[in-house]
Motif scaffolding. Structure first.
Motif, PDB file in Angstrom:
ATOM      1  N   SER A  64       0.826  -1.204   0.000  1.00  0.00           N
ATOM      2  CA  SER A  64       0.000   0.000   0.000  1.00  0.00           C
ATOM      3  C   SER A  64       0.865   1.261   0.000  1.00  0.00           C
ATOM      4  CB  SER A  64      -0.929   0.000   1.210  1.00  0.00           C
ATOM      5  OG  SER A  64      -1.820  -1.098   1.170  1.00  0.00           O
ATOM      6  N   MET A  65       1.964   1.246   0.759  1.00  0.00           N
ATOM      7  CA  MET A  65       2.854   2.406   0.768  1.00  0.00           C
ATOM      8  C   MET A  65       3.537   2.589  -0.588  1.00  0.00           C
ATOM      9  SD  MET A  65       4.621   2.694   4.544  1.00  0.00           S
ATOM     10  CE  MET A  65       5.381   1.078   4.489  1.00  0.00           C
ATOM     11  N   ASP A  66       3.919   1.488  -1.210  1.00  0.00           N
ATOM     12  CA  ASP A  66       4.521   1.594  -2.548  1.00  0.00           C
ATOM     13  C   ASP A  66       3.521   2.136  -3.563  1.00  0.00           C
ATOM     14  OD1 ASP A  66       6.871   0.578  -1.521  1.00  0.00           O
ATOM     15  OD2 ASP A  66       6.419  -1.495  -2.083  1.00  0.00           O
ATOM     16  N   TRP A  77       1.016   4.070  -2.943  1.00  0.00           N
ATOM     17  CA  TRP A  77       0.784   5.490  -2.644  1.00  0.00           C
ATOM     18  C   TRP A  77       1.906   6.351  -3.213  1.00  0.00           C
ATOM     19  CZ3 TRP A  77      -3.318   7.980  -0.470  1.00  0.00           C
ATOM     20  CH2 TRP A  77      -3.125   9.326  -0.141  1.00  0.00           C
ATOM     21  N   GLN A  78       3.140   5.909  -3.080  1.00  0.00           N
ATOM     22  CA  GLN A  78       4.254   6.668  -3.630  1.00  0.00           C
ATOM     23  C   GLN A  78       4.158   6.764  -5.151  1.00  0.00           C
ATOM     24  OE1 GLN A  78       6.569   8.400  -1.959  1.00  0.00           O
ATOM     25  NE2 GLN A  78       5.483   7.834  -0.082  1.00  0.00           N
ATOM     26  N   ALA A  79       3.720   5.687  -5.798  1.00  0.00           N
ATOM     27  CA  ALA A  79       3.531   5.732  -7.247  1.00  0.00           C
ATOM     28  C   ALA A  79       2.428   6.717  -7.623  1.00  0.00           C
ATOM     29  CB  ALA A  79       3.194   4.337  -7.770  1.00  0.00           C
ATOM     30  N   GLY A  80       1.363   6.766  -6.829  1.00  0.00           N
ATOM     31  CA  GLY A  80       0.301   7.732  -7.087  1.00  0.00           C
ATOM     32  C   GLY A  80       0.748   9.168  -6.890  1.00  0.00           C
ATOM     33  N   SER A 118      -5.205  -4.415  -0.486  1.00  0.00           N
ATOM     34  CA  SER A 118      -4.468  -3.532  -1.387  1.00  0.00           C
ATOM     35  C   SER A 118      -5.014  -2.121  -1.317  1.00  0.00           C
ATOM     36  CB  SER A 118      -4.549  -4.041  -2.837  1.00  0.00           C
ATOM     37  OG  SER A 118      -5.879  -4.021  -3.292  1.00  0.00           O
ATOM     38  N   LEU A 119      -4.197  -1.183  -1.811  1.00  0.00           N
ATOM     39  CA  LEU A 119      -4.579   0.223  -1.965  1.00  0.00           C
ATOM     40  C   LEU A 119      -4.209   0.642  -3.376  1.00  0.00           C
ATOM     41  CD1 LEU A 119      -4.213   3.160   0.466  1.00  0.00           C
ATOM     42  CD2 LEU A 119      -3.234   3.383  -1.797  1.00  0.00           C
TER      43      LEU A 119
END
Length: 274
Positions: free
Chosen positions: A84-86, A88-91, A144-145
């Motif tokens: 989810s953190m990965d 978010w960083q891509a977003g 997932s996010l």
């Protein structure tokens, strides 16, 4: 008439009852307040985490991650939290810095719960979707996010045109390369013929060591020819040959043989007698 109306009402009642039961059983059970709190915490933590924090989380072992997730009290797992953190960083790389989000919308199915909202970023808005899946016992856990940027029609068309241009350009470049290769195929027979000529050429004669030792005089440039040697050969001591020649001349001239003296004998170049 009354019987028909009562029968119709009974039928509608049964239909609505079945529809209500099917709607209740179609989705997983969840506590909206708990899910909302967990989703808010996830979004808040991901929006404030920097690269150093993400690297620290990735350096933890699986056991340490499970312990941290259990201590947090939220329905998270180590793998789903890191992914989810990965995501978010891509977003953030796609849409810019995070600014806020709207209300949540819940969509429950038999195996999962989808929580969606619209978030505001610096460059554009994006759709946030957080999915919770149910385990065998029916408990929900983060799966997932997803951060999906919302593009305008012009941006979508420009991207589609760029992708089309790149695709067609790649195809045409490959076709040009193939045409060049095909045009060069006509030189292959000439190359094969040239190599075959080199391979079929007679090799130079090899002189063995024994032959070289037996005839060293033949390779010397100053060695005289065999005919010259024959001409220079001294035959004055051949008395028998001189006597035979003298007798033959005396017989032909009808004179005594004592009247002729042979001084020297020389071989003519020609084998014919004149």
């Amino acid at each position: 008439m009354k019987k028909k109306i009562s029968l119709l009402l009974c039928t509608l009642t049964v239909v609505f009852a079945l529809a209500g039961c099917s709607g209740k059983d179609s989705g997983v059970e969840y506590d909206q307040a708990t899910i909302e709190e967990a989703t808010e915490f996830l979004i808040s933590y991901c929006s404030t985490a920097d690269d150093t924090t993400i690297e620290q989380w990735n350096s933890l072992s699986d056991e340490q991650l499970d312990i941290q997730m259990a201590q947090s009290g939220y329905p998270f797992t180590g793998d789903s939290f890191l992914s989810s953190m990965d995501a978010w960083q891509a977003g953030v790389d796609e849409c810019g810095a995070y600014e806020g989000h709207g209300d949540f919308t819940y969509d429950a199915s038999q195996t999962q719960l989808s929580v969606t909202t619209t978030a505001q970023f610096a460059d554009r808005e994006a759709n946030l979707e957080v999915i919770y899946k149910a385990d065998v016992r029916g408990n929900l856990h983060l799966d997932s996010l997803t951060v999906s940027g919302i593009y305008s029609m012009g941006e979508v068309l420009s991207k589609a045109g760029l992708n089309t241009l790149l695709g067609m350009g790649t195809v045409f470049c490959v076709l040009i390369i193939i045409c060049v290769i095909i045009s060069l195929l006509k030189y292959i027979p000439k190359l094969q013929e040239a190599f075959s000529r080199k391979n079929t050429a007679a090799p130079a004669p090899e002189i063995s060591t024994a032959q070289a030792s037996e005839a060293p005089a033949q390779s010397a440039p100053d060695q005289p020819a065999p005919e010259t040697q024959a001409e220079a050969e001294d035959v004055t001591d051949d008395s028998e040959l001189a006597a035979v020649i003298a007798a033959a001349i005396a017989a032909s001239e009808e004179v005594p043989a004592d009247g002729f003296i042979v001084r020297s004998i020389r071989r003519r170049k020609s084998n014919k007698w004149i």
